[in-house]
Design a protein around this motif. Structure first.
Motif, PDB file in Angstrom:
ATOM      1  N   ILE A  22     -71.945 -18.480  55.862  1.00 52.56           N
ATOM      2  CA  ILE A  22     -71.558 -19.621  54.973  1.00 52.56           C
ATOM      3  C   ILE A  22     -70.971 -20.682  55.668  1.00 52.56           C
ATOM      4  O   ILE A  22     -69.940 -20.466  56.456  1.00 52.56           O
ATOM      5  N   PRO A  23     -72.001 -21.938  55.857  1.00 54.84           N
ATOM      6  CA  PRO A  23     -71.309 -22.846  56.814  1.00 54.84           C
ATOM      7  C   PRO A  23     -69.825 -23.259  56.482  1.00 54.84           C
ATOM      8  O   PRO A  23     -69.445 -23.530  55.288  1.00 54.84           O
ATOM      9  N   GLY A  24     -69.295 -23.828  57.597  1.00 53.66           N
ATOM     10  CA  GLY A  24     -67.812 -24.228  57.292  1.00 53.66           C
ATOM     11  C   GLY A  24     -67.467 -25.411  56.312  1.00 53.66           C
ATOM     12  O   GLY A  24     -66.616 -25.491  55.649  1.00 53.66           O
ATOM     13  N   ARG A  25     -68.444 -26.211  56.113  1.00 53.30           N
ATOM     14  CA  ARG A  25     -68.364 -27.410  55.160  1.00 53.30           C
ATOM     15  C   ARG A  25     -68.266 -26.889  53.633  1.00 53.30           C
ATOM     16  O   ARG A  25     -67.782 -27.336  52.780  1.00 53.30           O
ATOM     17  N   TYR A  26     -68.559 -25.530  53.527  1.00 55.50           N
ATOM     18  CA  TYR A  26     -68.231 -24.959  52.225  1.00 55.50           C
ATOM     19  C   TYR A  26     -67.356 -24.032  51.858  1.00 55.50           C
ATOM     20  O   TYR A  26     -66.968 -23.628  50.742  1.00 55.50           O
ATOM     21  N   LEU A  27     -66.480 -24.402  52.927  1.00 54.85           N
ATOM     22  CA  LEU A  27     -65.102 -23.328  52.803  1.00 54.85           C
ATOM     23  C   LEU A  27     -63.926 -23.822  52.047  1.00 54.85           C
ATOM     24  O   LEU A  27     -62.842 -23.217  52.106  1.00 54.85           O
ATOM     25  N   ARG A  28     -64.002 -25.067  51.500  1.00 54.57           N
ATOM     26  CA  ARG A  28     -63.113 -25.811  51.035  1.00 54.57           C
ATOM     27  C   ARG A  28     -63.005 -25.263  49.517  1.00 54.57           C
ATOM     28  O   ARG A  28     -62.254 -25.637  48.757  1.00 54.57           O
ATOM     29  N   THR A  29     -63.907 -24.527  49.156  1.00 53.62           N
ATOM     30  CA  THR A  29     -64.137 -24.228  47.454  1.00 53.62           C
ATOM     31  C   THR A  29     -63.526 -22.877  47.325  1.00 53.62           C
ATOM     32  O   THR A  29     -63.663 -22.233  48.196  1.00 53.62           O
ATOM     33  N   PHE A  30     -63.026 -22.651  46.239  1.00 53.26           N
ATOM     34  CA  PHE A  30     -62.553 -21.414  45.793  1.00 53.26           C
ATOM     35  C   PHE A  30     -63.510 -20.670  44.713  1.00 53.26           C
ATOM     36  O   PHE A  30     -63.312 -19.674  44.267  1.00 53.26           O
ATOM     37  N   SER A  31     -64.727 -21.486  44.420  1.00 48.30           N
ATOM     38  CA  SER A  31     -65.654 -21.103  43.540  1.00 48.30           C
ATOM     39  C   SER A  31     -66.659 -19.988  44.272  1.00 48.30           C
ATOM     40  O   SER A  31     -67.412 -20.432  45.000  1.00 48.30           O
ATOM     41  N   LEU A  32     -66.779 -18.896  43.477  1.00 46.26           N
ATOM     42  CA  LEU A  32     -67.584 -17.856  44.101  1.00 46.26           C
ATOM     43  C   LEU A  32     -68.980 -18.391  44.044  1.00 46.26           C
ATOM     44  O   LEU A  32     -69.953 -17.990  44.829  1.00 46.26           O
TER      45      LEU A  32
END
Length: 163
Positions: A22-32
């Protein structure tokens, strides 16, 4: 989670790290759902669009290495993967996976993308239905199976607390 798992194989190699899971740029979301939409994007951009509920990841050495981001096993599980079989796992990834109820199995098996595996974690057997091969694995201990059956460590604790 069932002690018996059956699914189609997705094959990956050595050192699949959490940055490609899971690339770091997507870690800002809380949506599974958002996390699952980008899972494995760093090694297979088509994975999230083609993975089916129940599919199994088979990898070589050191799966889940890199940073200790908990989102990596969460994204894999939410995408529908029922288990990961690898020759070895990064220790923190392994523990994070068990904690959320995602079976991770240390085994060196012969399997290619698209093969169908049947896994019996209680008996310690993996069958490749596509090649008619059977592999012995260390059976899961009852307490580990209980954690996985309950959907992870938190759910397991809450269940024990109610008893």
């Amino acid at each position: 989670m069932n002690e018996k798992i059956e699914g189609k194989v997705w094959k990956f190699g050595d050192n699949v790290d959490t940055d490609v899971i899971i690339p770091g740029r997507y870690l800002r979301t809380f949506s599974l759902d958002d996390l699952a939409a980008h899972v494995m994007e760093g090694v297979d951009p088509d994975f999230s669009g083609n993975v089916q509920k129940g599919d199994i990841i088979v990898a070589d050495w050191n799966f889940g290495c890199g940073s200790s981001r908990e989102q990596a096993p969460v994204a894999i599980k939410h995408a529908g993967v029922s288990a990961i079989v690898a020759k070895s796992f990064a220790r923190i990834f392994y523990r994070n996976a068990i904690n959320i109820g995602l079976p991770v199995i240390v085994a060196d098996i012969n399997a290619e993308k698209g093969d169908i595996l049947k896994i019996d974690m209680e008996k310690g057997i993996i069958e490749n239905q596509s090649t008619n091969e059977t592999f012995k694995i260390e059976p899961f201990k009852k307490f580990m199976l209980d954690i996985l059956k309950d959907g992870g460590l938190v759910n397991h604790y809450l269940k024990l607390k109610e008893e």
